[in-house]
Design a protein around this motif. Structure first.
Motif, short mmCIF file in Angstrom:
data_model
loop_
_atom_site.label_atom_id
_atom_site.label_comp_id
_atom_site.label_asym_id
_atom_site.label_seq_id
_atom_site.Cartn_x
_atom_site.Cartn_y
_atom_site.Cartn_z
N SER A 280 -4.99 4.84 1.59
CA SER A 280 -6.10 5.29 2.33
C SER A 280 -5.70 6.41 3.23
CB SER A 280 -6.59 3.99 3.22
OG SER A 280 -6.59 2.82 2.44
N ASP B 126 0.70 -1.05 0.22
CA ASP B 126 0.04 -0.18 -0.13
C ASP B 126 0.83 1.27 0.20
OD1 ASP B 126 -2.11 1.65 0.35
OD2 ASP B 126 -2.83 0.75 1.94
N GLN B 127 2.03 1.28 0.96
CA GLN B 127 2.77 2.49 0.96
C GLN B 127 3.55 2.47 -0.37
OE1 GLN B 127 4.96 1.72 4.64
NE2 GLN B 127 3.61 2.62 5.64
N THR C 130 0.14 5.22 3.71
CA THR C 130 -0.75 4.34 2.75
C THR C 130 -1.46 5.29 2.14
OG1 THR C 130 -2.61 4.40 4.52
CG2 THR C 130 -0.70 2.65 4.76
N ASN D 226 1.20 4.02 -2.90
CA ASN D 226 1.28 5.62 -2.67
C ASN D 226 2.16 6.40 -3.08
OD1 ASN D 226 -0.12 7.99 -1.61
ND2 ASN D 226 1.29 7.84 0.16
N SER E 16 -7.17 4.79 8.90
CA SER E 16 -5.94 4.83 8.48
C SER E 16 -5.00 5.88 8.70
CB SER E 16 -6.00 4.37 6.78
OG SER E 16 -5.76 3.13 6.54
#
Length: 82
Positions: free
Chosen positions: A30, A14-15, A28, A18, A67
């Motif tokens: 989110s 996720d990171q 993240t 991003n 998040s």
């Protein structure tokens, strides 16, 4: 043990996504969507992204907001960093 490992892999991916999209390396997508959608002059794409991500995580109420709060409180760090 395996569940925690998979959770960390998911956070890392996720990171990475991003960062690849121009965001901070340790945030993240989110969290970024919530942060960017929350500002007064938010662009439509961030409001849309926030709603889309929250919809994808329909079983978690206010996923993006939570998040973001976890990022601010640094809750994603291992206990060794406390």
């Amino acid at each position: 043990m395996m569940r925690r490992y998979l959770y960390h892999i998911a956070i890392a991916l996720d990171q990475l996504l991003n960062a690849a999209l121009g965001g901070y390396a340790d945030e993240t997508l989110s969290s970024r969507a919530y942060r960017r959608a929350s500002i007064a002059d938010a662009k439509r794409r961030w409001r849309w992204a926030h709603k889309l991500i929250d919809g994808l995580f329909f079983w978690q109420a206010e996923h993006c907001k939570k998040s973001y709060e976890m990022e601010v409180l640094r809750r994603h760090l291992p206990v060794d960093f406390s």
